[in-house]
Motif scaffolding. Structure first.
Motif, short mmCIF file in Angstrom:
data_model
loop_
_atom_site.label_atom_id
_atom_site.label_comp_id
_atom_site.label_asym_id
_atom_site.label_seq_id
_atom_site.Cartn_x
_atom_site.Cartn_y
_atom_site.Cartn_z
N ALA A 1 -5.02 14.57 4.08
CA ALA A 1 -3.72 13.91 3.93
C ALA A 1 -3.25 13.27 5.23
O ALA A 1 -2.41 12.36 5.20
CB ALA A 1 -2.68 14.91 3.44
N ASP B 1 -7.84 10.56 -4.58
CA ASP B 1 -7.70 9.25 -3.94
C ASP B 1 -8.39 8.16 -4.77
O ASP B 1 -7.85 7.06 -4.93
CB ASP B 1 -8.27 9.27 -2.53
CG ASP B 1 -7.43 10.10 -1.58
OD1 ASP B 1 -6.29 10.45 -1.93
OD2 ASP B 1 -7.92 10.39 -0.47
N SER C 1 -9.68 16.23 -3.22
CA SER C 1 -8.81 15.28 -2.53
C SER C 1 -9.41 13.87 -2.60
O SER C 1 -8.68 12.89 -2.84
CB SER C 1 -8.62 15.71 -1.08
OG SER C 1 -7.83 14.77 -0.39
N LEU C 2 -10.70 13.76 -2.41
CA LEU C 2 -11.37 12.46 -2.52
C LEU C 2 -11.29 11.93 -3.96
O LEU C 2 -11.07 10.74 -4.18
CB LEU C 2 -12.82 12.56 -2.08
CG LEU C 2 -13.05 12.78 -0.60
CD1 LEU C 2 -14.53 13.05 -0.33
CD2 LEU C 2 -12.58 11.58 0.20
N SER D 1 0.81 -1.22 0.00
CA SER D 1 0.00 0.00 0.00
C SER D 1 0.85 1.27 0.00
O SER D 1 0.33 2.35 -0.28
CB SER D 1 -0.92 0.01 1.22
OG SER D 1 -0.17 0.06 2.42
N THR E 1 -4.74 11.16 7.04
CA THR E 1 -5.07 9.74 7.06
C THR E 1 -4.01 8.93 6.34
O THR E 1 -3.52 7.93 6.86
CB THR E 1 -6.45 9.51 6.42
OG1 THR E 1 -7.42 10.27 7.13
CG2 THR E 1 -6.83 8.04 6.45
N ALA E 2 -3.63 9.35 5.13
CA ALA E 2 -2.60 8.63 4.39
C ALA E 2 -1.26 8.68 5.14
O ALA E 2 -0.55 7.67 5.20
CB ALA E 2 -2.44 9.22 3.00
N GLY F 1 -2.35 14.62 -4.51
CA GLY F 1 -3.19 15.48 -3.69
C GLY F 1 -2.54 16.83 -3.43
O GLY F 1 -3.20 17.87 -3.46
N LEU G 1 -6.35 5.15 -6.60
CA LEU G 1 -6.70 3.79 -6.20
C LEU G 1 -7.17 2.97 -7.39
O LEU G 1 -6.80 1.80 -7.53
CB LEU G 1 -7.80 3.84 -5.14
CG LEU G 1 -8.25 2.49 -4.59
CD1 LEU G 1 -7.11 1.82 -3.85
CD2 LEU G 1 -9.44 2.67 -3.67
N LEU H 1 -0.27 5.07 -1.34
CA LEU H 1 -0.41 6.20 -0.42
C LEU H 1 0.51 7.36 -0.79
O LEU H 1 0.12 8.52 -0.71
CB LEU H 1 -0.15 5.75 1.02
CG LEU H 1 -1.17 4.74 1.56
CD1 LEU H 1 -0.68 4.13 2.86
CD2 LEU H 1 -2.51 5.41 1.75
N SER I 1 -0.94 9.06 -3.80
CA SER I 1 -2.11 9.84 -3.38
C SER I 1 -1.68 11.15 -2.73
O SER I 1 -2.27 12.20 -2.99
CB SER I 1 -2.95 9.01 -2.41
OG SER I 1 -4.03 9.75 -1.93
#
Length: 150
Positions: A53, A123, A119-120, A3, A55-56, A14, A127, A7, A10
């Motif tokens: 960001a 992602d 941003s969403l 992952s 979260t990532a 982002g 993904l 990330l 992203s």
């Protein structure tokens, strides 16, 4: 970890999209409300990009303990702690920013919403374009290891 590239991509995309949105929202804010509008638009866009960001970043930080006997406990503590920290920081930032006299709230709110949706979207695009197997980080047995077990 498989992952990690996802990330990192992203976060990089982002950041790029966030900077573009900050520039566009600053320009729109300038035309609507002058210098204060420009600052409000740029600040709102940065808030809308920086906080997602977290979260990532917390997942990347939690992945550093992969292989440790208590990896799952550490991972979830880092990620959930990051979410809690993000939640508290968003509330504090908004409470402080809404006390600032020069902030144009409408432009700020629009910039936060546009940046968060972007941003969403980033992602989702990252993904959907990554090629990850359904069972990541799994090593299948070889013919030799199967013969050794017999």
């Amino acid at each position: 970890m498989s992952s990690t590239p996802l990330l990192r991509a992203s976060l990089l995309w982002g950041l790029g999209v966030g900077l573009v949105i900050a520039g566009v929202m600053a320009l729109i804010g300038f035309f609507v409300a002058g210098g204060e509008g420009a600052a409000s638009g740029a600040l709102g866009a940065l808030v809308g990009v920086i906080f997602p960001a977290f979260t990532a970043l917390s997942i990347l930080l939690g992945n550093r303990w992969y292989g440790h006997p208590q990896w799952l406990q550490i991972f979830f503590a880092v990620v959930l702690g990051g979410w809690l920290l993000k939640f508290v920081l968003v509330i504090i930032a908004l409470l402080v920013l809404f006390q600032v006299d020069w902030l144009v709230r409408g432009i700020f709110a629009l910039a936060v919403i546009v940046a968060a949706v972007a941003s969403l979207a980033v992602d989702m695009v990252v993904l959907s374009r990554m090629r990850l197997s359904g069972a990541s980080d799994v090593t299948l047995p070889t013919a030799e290891s199967l013969r050794d077990q017999e």
